[in-house]
Write an enzyme that holds these catalytic residues in place. Sequence first.
Site, PDB file in Angstrom:
ATOM      1  N   HIS A  61       2.300  -5.146  -1.304  1.00  0.00           N
ATOM      2  CA  HIS A  61       0.989  -5.741  -1.057  1.00  0.00           C
ATOM      3  C   HIS A  61      -0.140  -4.749  -1.270  1.00  0.00           C
ATOM      4  O   HIS A  61       0.055  -3.544  -1.160  1.00  0.00           O
ATOM      5  CB  HIS A  61       0.898  -6.255   0.385  1.00  0.00           C
ATOM      6  CG  HIS A  61       1.951  -7.248   0.721  1.00  0.00           C
ATOM      7  ND1 HIS A  61       2.613  -7.236   1.923  1.00  0.00           N
ATOM      8  CD2 HIS A  61       2.459  -8.297   0.039  1.00  0.00           C
ATOM      9  CE1 HIS A  61       3.487  -8.234   1.966  1.00  0.00           C
ATOM     10  NE2 HIS A  61       3.412  -8.885   0.824  1.00  0.00           N
ATOM     11  N   LYS A  71      -4.499   3.041   3.532  1.00  0.00           N
ATOM     12  CA  LYS A  71      -3.648   2.796   4.702  1.00  0.00           C
ATOM     13  C   LYS A  71      -3.056   4.107   5.211  1.00  0.00           C
ATOM     14  O   LYS A  71      -2.737   4.997   4.428  1.00  0.00           O
ATOM     15  CB  LYS A  71      -2.448   1.916   4.328  1.00  0.00           C
ATOM     16  CG  LYS A  71      -2.774   0.572   3.781  1.00  0.00           C
ATOM     17  CD  LYS A  71      -1.499  -0.151   3.338  1.00  0.00           C
ATOM     18  CE  LYS A  71      -1.847  -1.490   2.724  1.00  0.00           C
ATOM     19  NZ  LYS A  71      -0.646  -2.181   2.250  1.00  0.00           N
ATOM     20  N   TYR A 131       0.065   0.057  10.777  1.00  0.00           N
ATOM     21  CA  TYR A 131      -0.795   0.282   9.618  1.00  0.00           C
ATOM     22  C   TYR A 131      -2.227   0.452  10.102  1.00  0.00           C
ATOM     23  O   TYR A 131      -2.787  -0.471  10.688  1.00  0.00           O
ATOM     24  CB  TYR A 131      -0.837  -0.931   8.681  1.00  0.00           C
ATOM     25  CG  TYR A 131       0.443  -1.646   8.401  1.00  0.00           C
ATOM     26  CD1 TYR A 131       1.010  -1.603   7.135  1.00  0.00           C
ATOM     27  CD2 TYR A 131       1.062  -2.426   9.381  1.00  0.00           C
ATOM     28  CE1 TYR A 131       2.165  -2.308   6.850  1.00  0.00           C
ATOM     29  CE2 TYR A 131       2.219  -3.126   9.101  1.00  0.00           C
ATOM     30  CZ  TYR A 131       2.769  -3.056   7.835  1.00  0.00           C
ATOM     31  OH  TYR A 131       3.904  -3.746   7.559  1.00  0.00           O
ATOM     32  N   ASP A 169       6.350 -13.532  -0.963  1.00  0.00           N
ATOM     33  CA  ASP A 169       6.663 -12.266  -1.630  1.00  0.00           C
ATOM     34  C   ASP A 169       7.620 -12.456  -2.806  1.00  0.00           C
ATOM     35  O   ASP A 169       7.586 -11.685  -3.760  1.00  0.00           O
ATOM     36  CB  ASP A 169       7.236 -11.261  -0.635  1.00  0.00           C
ATOM     37  CG  ASP A 169       6.168 -10.669   0.272  1.00  0.00           C
ATOM     38  OD1 ASP A 169       4.972 -10.957   0.062  1.00  0.00           O
ATOM     39  OD2 ASP A 169       6.537  -9.927   1.203  1.00  0.00           O
TER      40      ASP A 169
END
Length: 181
Positions: A61, A71, A131, A169
Amino acid sequence: MTYSKTKFDDVILIQPEVYGDERGYFFESFQYADFCKNVCDTQFVLEFESRSKKNTLRGLHYQTNPKAQSKLVSVSYGKVLDIIVDIRKDSKTFGEHITIELSDENNTQVFIPKGFAHGFLALSDIAVMSYKLDDYYSADNYTGINVFEANLDIKLPIETNKLCISDKDKILPSLKDAILF
């Protein structure tokens, strides 16, 4: 903390100094001034946590411009195989990937800047991942690339039919069809 570069210069491994005794352990997981000095000057504005059962594959992603995100990821419980793919079309490492084992035992963190797709495979019975993000979630900019694309050549330590993966996904676009940086 110790900061180490990967084959992608801007993807940084961060290893905190862990202090342990018979009670358990303690470590500083983030310190803004030190992070700015050793990685980059970014401010995290959002934090997510995911809990995944063994063999769950999440990703790959990312968010597109103008809502791209950097991130800082870590695992607070369990173990994962973290997967990072360079999606910067003008990069000398475009389309290449790295995998890093993150766990509650090694306490390693990874900084992933804008321009990289990210995912992970849960290797332990339960894995809890955190995250920190430097921009807010945007459904209009949230996308990904398909981890099974042959050109990426990502080798997972489990057979594909044993993976737990979302329908979303499974149908992510290939690298050549994705919106890139």
